[in-house]
Design an enzyme around this catalytic site. Structure first.
Site, PDB file in Angstrom:
ATOM      1  N   TRP A  11       0.748  -1.219   0.056  1.00 57.21           N
ATOM      2  CA  TRP A  11      -0.087   0.040   0.039  1.00 57.21           C
ATOM      3  C   TRP A  11       1.032   1.280   0.063  1.00 57.21           C
ATOM      4  CZ3 TRP A  11      -3.772   2.190  -1.960  1.00 57.21           C
ATOM      5  CH2 TRP A  11      -4.705   3.169  -1.215  1.00 57.21           C
ATOM      6  N   LYS A 202     -14.156  -3.136   9.604  1.00 56.92           N
ATOM      7  CA  LYS A 202     -14.550  -3.852   8.387  1.00 56.92           C
ATOM      8  C   LYS A 202     -13.491  -4.931   7.989  1.00 56.92           C
ATOM      9  CE  LYS A 202     -10.791  -2.117   5.983  1.00 56.92           C
ATOM     10  NZ  LYS A 202      -9.911  -2.838   4.720  1.00 56.92           N
TER      11      LYS A 202
END
Length: 344
Positions: A11, A202
């Site tokens: 990322w 999440k």
């Protein structure tokens, strides 16, 4: 403006590549790796073969080796008050990096999503990123860059939308300036708490949805899990001081849908592998990358219990990860709950 990304995982690398594609005469983008051998390899082949193979680095992207212990000195020597630092470490490394950056006067933002593991008897529960920063670097102008995003797609220039969350307008503006472009939209948000809760919870819910898909329970079951999972996430966020509308946005519903249903989701994959009968260790080892939901699930449930927040899906995930329940038993627990009115 100088933009430095600390951490050369998938990322961090993807965002450095994305920012460097926008680079002009008024900006400089650097990717700092703590591993000198990795930095040397990336500089030589102009790609991150370990985490993002096949994605070529833009010509202007600078690669450097900066060990963790040298980050503070390097930032103070090379960056000014308008220069942006992006922390691309896993959640477990955030505290040390923030501590090293506590004297930096420019904007700082982290990318990791989740809760830190408890740090000892004086801190019995894990903390979100902004809570860590408040303890170790309270004067930093800081925030988080989050939202529904797979590193590979961002690195390839596929359309993505992110949210830049901070109490400081200057941090939000710096993140928009650094990353907003033709393939990447960045929206500002003042609700740092809500954005972080969404990014943390999440991952836990994605494990549950992966389990659902791995057991071949159907699309109805998946939709129910995502919907009721969103309610759990919102309840915890409100209890921690977040705004309800944040969970209808990119870092709430958006990130949940992506992570719970996308084939590139590591957390979803953990649930699928557990459904196939693998142990947690076997599932995690097979990924080759960090699945933050595995490490955050326990803390999510601990924080919820302390606040009196009902999170049955997250509770079932923790029991599954701790081997107190088998996959079919976790399903039976959730489906066997008493009927109730639909509400948060």
């Amino acid at each position: 403006m100088k933009i430095v990304v600390l951490g050369a995982g998938a990322w961090g690398t993807a965002l450095a590549v994305s920012a460097a594609r926008l680079a002009g005469a008024d900006r400089e983008v650097s990717l700092w790796a703590r591993d000198a051998a990795q930095a040397q390899d990336m500089q030589a082949v102009r790609e991150n073969r370990r985490y993002l193979p096949g994605v070529a680095f833009p010509h202007g992207l600078i690669v450097d080796a900066v060990p963790l212990k040298a980050v503070s000195d390097a930032v103070m020597q090379r960056l000014g008050q308008d220069d942006l630092v992006i922390i691309g470490t896993p959640m477990a490394g955030l505290r040390a990096v923030l501590t090293g950056l506590r004297e930096h006067t420019g904007p700082v933002a982290w990318l990791c999503k989740g809760f830190e593991s408890p740090q000892g008897p004086d801190q019995p529960v894990g903390l979100l990123g902004h809570e860590i920063q408040a303890r170790v670097a309270p004067l930093l102008k800081a925030g988080v860059l989050s939202g529904p995003s797979f590193a590979q797609e961002v690195a390839l220039g596929q359309p993505t939308a992110l949210v830049a969350a901070s109490e400081h307008a200057g941090v939000r503006e710096a993140l928009v300036t650094a990353f907003h472009g033709p393939a990447l939209r960045v929206y500002g948000n003042e609700d740092l708490v809500g954005v972080e809760v969404g990014g943390a919870v999440k991952n836990v819910l994605a494990i549950a949805t992966g389990l659902c898909d791995g057991l071949k329970l159907g699309l109805n079951a998946r939709a129910a899990l995502v919907t009721r999972g969103l309610a759990e996430m919102t309840r915890l966020g409100l209890a921690l001081g977040a705004r309800a509308d944040t969970f209808m946005g990119l870092s709430g519903l958006g990130d949940l849908v992506l992570t719970a249903t996308g084939d590139l989701s590591r957390n979803r994959r953990v649930g699928q592998l557990l459904a196939q009968g693998l142990s947690l260790r076997q599932a995690v080892d097979s990924l080759g990358h960090v699945a933050e939901g595995v490490y955050s699930a326990q803390t999510v449930v601990q924080r919820a219990r302390l606040l009196g927040v009902d999170m049955p899906i997250s509770e079932a995930v923790v029991d599954l990860l701790d081997a107190r329940l088998q996959p079919a038993q976790a399903l039976a627990v959730l489906m066997g709950r008493d009927p109730k009115q639909e509400a948060l």
